[in-house]
Write a protein that holds these residues in place. Sequence first.
Motif, PDB file in Angstrom:
ATOM      1  N   GLY A 209       0.776  -1.234   0.000  1.00 55.36           N
ATOM      2  CA  GLY A 209       0.000   0.000   0.000  1.00 55.36           C
ATOM      3  C   GLY A 209       0.803   1.277   0.000  1.00 55.36           C
ATOM      4  O   GLY A 209       0.225   2.359  -0.124  1.00 55.36           O
TER       5      GLY A 209
ATOM      6  N   MET B 186      -8.901   1.294  -0.671  1.00 53.81           N
ATOM      7  CA  MET B 186      -7.695   1.007   0.112  1.00 53.81           C
ATOM      8  C   MET B 186      -6.487   1.744  -0.475  1.00 53.81           C
ATOM      9  O   MET B 186      -5.679   2.316   0.261  1.00 53.81           O
ATOM     10  CB  MET B 186      -7.434  -0.496   0.124  1.00 53.81           C
TER      11      MET B 186
ATOM     12  N   GLY C 233      -6.937   5.431   0.250  1.00 48.59           N
ATOM     13  CA  GLY C 233      -7.209   5.776   1.644  1.00 48.59           C
ATOM     14  C   GLY C 233      -8.451   6.618   1.806  1.00 48.59           C
ATOM     15  O   GLY C 233      -8.498   7.532   2.629  1.00 48.59           O
ATOM     16  N   GLU C 234      -9.471   6.276   1.041  1.00 47.57           N
ATOM     17  CA  GLU C 234     -10.701   7.072   1.023  1.00 47.57           C
ATOM     18  C   GLU C 234     -11.878   6.141   0.772  1.00 47.57           C
ATOM     19  O   GLU C 234     -11.776   5.201  -0.024  1.00 47.57           O
ATOM     20  CB  GLU C 234     -10.593   8.124  -0.085  1.00 47.57           C
TER      21      GLU C 234
END
Length: 346
Positions: A92, A276, A279-280
């Motif tokens: 990530g 993911m 991040g939203e």
Amino acid sequence: MHLAIVGAGMAGLSAAREMRQRRPDLMITIYEKSRGFGGRVATRRRDGFVFDHGAQVIKAPDASMEHLLTAELPIEELRRMDRPVYVFHTDGTIAEGDPTLNAEPSWFYAGGLNRLGKLLAADLDVRLETRIAALRREAGSARWMLFDAQGAHVGTADAVLLTPPAPQTAEILAMSDFDPPLRDMLVRELIHVPYRRCLTVTLAYNRPIERPFYALVNVDRQHPMAWLALEHIKGPERCPSGHSLLIAQMAGHFSMQQWDAPAEELASAVIEIVSMALGEDLRQPLWYDRQGWRYALPDGMANSAVLNTTQTGLFFAGDYTVGLGRIHLAIRSGQEVAGTIANWLQ
């Protein structure tokens, strides 16, 4: 003299343009199975949104490609991408991309990348919705007869350039009637080229989604998503004001596993992955769109020298002759094979 070209993708169209410059006396006919030009350089429109769901940008790493885009073809809708591509890893983490690669010019057309195919096809004789299924030598001559999927004879030519993906070209040859040892050799050369499938899922949102990059590319090739683009970055023509448009191009292994998944199930899985990555919470899009590219990217390369030196009037071009799925490489492949054809015709 007559040249038939099978496929109106980047390789076929660029070969036709190059041949017209080299041999203006030559008759050239292009046969394309679909309703449009450009192959995987494709654009869709929906509810005021415009999105490139195949190839995303046109790289111009050399002077000849940049000259084609900025000097040879009309430039009214041509835009240069002014944001970088960042990289992301399976864990990530996101990082700035390779500065050298980001410095290479990347271009797109404001109204859709499919404009490139239309521009390349201008003034060419293209027979759309004509699927060539087989070839046969004309009786008593060295010319080639072309037949469609219904077995109808649609044309005869002195030379034939085949530009579909390697597996589809192999299918055409396997159904063709000419020298069996030669035919089988060509088929063997083509069928060993593997391709990655790609599922493209486009997501529309009624709110802004902003990042400092245009796109993310997965560099370790372990993530289920290979590429994520903020399509609305391409300008106001791409979506209504205050809205956003994301394009997720999924990795080969994920695309194979999910190829037959119901569209709603696929979209749900992809939305979770995109959420993911950014991040939203992106679980409520306005709509989603699915496109499956069975022959998205070659994972190998056929031997162009073997394919294009049979002295039979059969020629081959496409990204599988260079081993990478890139617009500029497919165009270069078409231009180079045009030189080979011109020399053969002399």
